[in-house]
Design an enzyme around this catalytic site. Structure first.
Site, PDB file in Angstrom:
ATOM      1  N   SER A 107       0.832  -1.205   0.000  1.00  0.00           N
ATOM      2  CA  SER A 107       0.000   0.000   0.000  1.00  0.00           C
ATOM      3  C   SER A 107       0.864   1.252   0.000  1.00  0.00           C
ATOM      4  CB  SER A 107      -0.902   0.024   1.227  1.00  0.00           C
ATOM      5  OG  SER A 107      -1.713  -1.128   1.283  1.00  0.00           O
TER       6      SER A 107
HETATM    7  N1  SAH Z   1      -0.812  -4.916   4.040  1.00  0.00           N
HETATM    8  C1  SAH Z   1       0.005  -5.171   2.862  1.00  0.00           C
HETATM    9  C2  SAH Z   1      -0.630  -4.748   1.547  1.00  0.00           C
HETATM   10  C3  SAH Z   1      -1.898  -5.357   1.297  1.00  0.00           C
HETATM   11  S1  SAH Z   1      -2.302  -5.740  -0.375  1.00  0.00           S
HETATM   12  C4  SAH Z   1       1.352  -4.520   2.948  1.00  0.00           C
HETATM   13  O1  SAH Z   1       1.602  -3.797   3.904  1.00  0.00           O
HETATM   14  O2  SAH Z   1       2.163  -4.759   2.061  1.00  0.00           O
HETATM   15  C5  SAH Z   1      -3.608  -6.853   0.062  1.00  0.00           C
HETATM   16  C6  SAH Z   1      -3.141  -8.219   0.467  1.00  0.00           C
HETATM   17  O3  SAH Z   1      -4.293  -8.915   0.937  1.00  0.00           O
HETATM   18  C7  SAH Z   1      -2.595  -9.045  -0.693  1.00  0.00           C
HETATM   19  O4  SAH Z   1      -1.346  -9.567  -0.353  1.00  0.00           O
HETATM   20  C8  SAH Z   1      -3.646 -10.138  -0.867  1.00  0.00           C
HETATM   21  O5  SAH Z   1      -3.083 -11.379  -1.300  1.00  0.00           O
HETATM   22  C9  SAH Z   1      -4.203 -10.249   0.534  1.00  0.00           C
HETATM   23  N2  SAH Z   1      -5.539 -10.846   0.628  1.00  0.00           N
HETATM   24  C10 SAH Z   1      -6.617 -10.681  -0.183  1.00  0.00           C
HETATM   25  N3  SAH Z   1      -7.665 -11.408   0.267  1.00  0.00           N
HETATM   26  C11 SAH Z   1      -7.242 -12.038   1.391  1.00  0.00           C
HETATM   27  C12 SAH Z   1      -7.853 -12.950   2.302  1.00  0.00           C
HETATM   28  N4  SAH Z   1      -9.107 -13.395   2.165  1.00  0.00           N
HETATM   29  N5  SAH Z   1      -7.118 -13.400   3.344  1.00  0.00           N
HETATM   30  C13 SAH Z   1      -5.825 -12.992   3.532  1.00  0.00           C
HETATM   31  N6  SAH Z   1      -5.199 -12.148   2.698  1.00  0.00           N
HETATM   32  C14 SAH Z   1      -5.891 -11.674   1.640  1.00  0.00           C
END
Ligand code: SAH
Length: 228
Positions: free
Chosen positions: A75
């Protein structure tokens, strides 16, 4: 009392140049309206360039999102700071993060003194982040591989829950795992951008909702992705 590593502990690969760039990033975030000193201090401390492919080294402290592999993104620092600020975090609190991704957001929360539990549905990202966080010495973060719609019931309840993917619904399991009096922060919706919401769980299970700004997140998806 903040549970932060002493300032003099140097992280391998973190240079004075990077530290200087972080100071500038903090100034940019302040300008954009982030006022919480603990959030700014954490952003100033966590070496974001070590959460990205080395190819991005020169850009790591720009206020931008980047690709991190498996079609996912780290992000934008503004978004990380914004979510961290509205979470109303106090040192020592247990936080569940949905979407570990690069581990950057989890590290910012840990730097603010939280005990972090973070779950990721992409096996490859999960495997990578465990190595990264161990190397960086963030021992207050526990990473799990699984579907965030189910949460991590074994360590519940959590005082705070932070969803870092666009949620098409409020996952019932997560509301169950939230402590009474606790907050869940979630970018909510399925469209191109989502409404940031903060949900407070009251005694009796009643939910109180507050709306914030709109953001763009990758979707929160069901199930897991096992490719490594
Ligand atoms: N917090 C992260 C960025 C998030 S991007 C950072 O600091 O880098 C969103 C992330 O959520 C992605 O890696 C995606 O694979 C994950 N994601 C999406 N749906 C999800 C779910 N149901 N359970 C766990 N992770 C999930």
């Amino acid at each position: 009392m903040l549970h932060m590593p002493p300032a003099e502990i140097r992280i391998p690969g973190d240079t004075y140049r990077h530290q200087g760039q972080r100071k500038k990033l903090v100034a940019v975030l302040k300008q954009k309206g982030i006022g919480d000193p603990r959030v700014l201090e954490a952003i100033g401390a966590v070496p974001r360039h070590l959460f990205l492919d080395p190819a991005f080294d020169g850009h790591a402290y720009e206020d931008k999102a980047f690709q991190i592999g498996s079609g996912q993104t780290i992000s934008q620092p503004y978004t990380v700071a914004y979510q961290s600020a509205i979470l109303k975090l106090e040192p020592g609190m247990k936080v569940l993060e949905i979407g570990t991704g690069s581990g950057y957001q989890a590290s910012v929360l840990a730097q603010m003194g939280a005990k972090v539990y973070s779950i990721e549905r992409q096996k490859a990202l999960h495997a990578e982040v465990r190595v990264r966080l161990r190397r960086l010495g963030y021992r207050r973060i526990q990473c799990f591989f699984g579907d965030g719609f189910q949460g991590v019931p074994s360590f519940a309840p959590y005082q705070r829950i932070l969803i870092t993917a666009a949620a098409p619904e409020l996952p019932g399991a997560l509301l169950d795992q939230l402590e009474v009096g606790g907050y869940l922060v979630v970018p909510y919706g399925e469209g191109e951008d989502q409404l940031m919401m903060r949900i407070r769980k009251e005694a009796g299970g009643q939910l109180v909702r507050e709306d914030f700004d709109r953001f763009r997140f990758v979707p929160m998806l069901k199930g897991t992705e096992n490719r490594t």
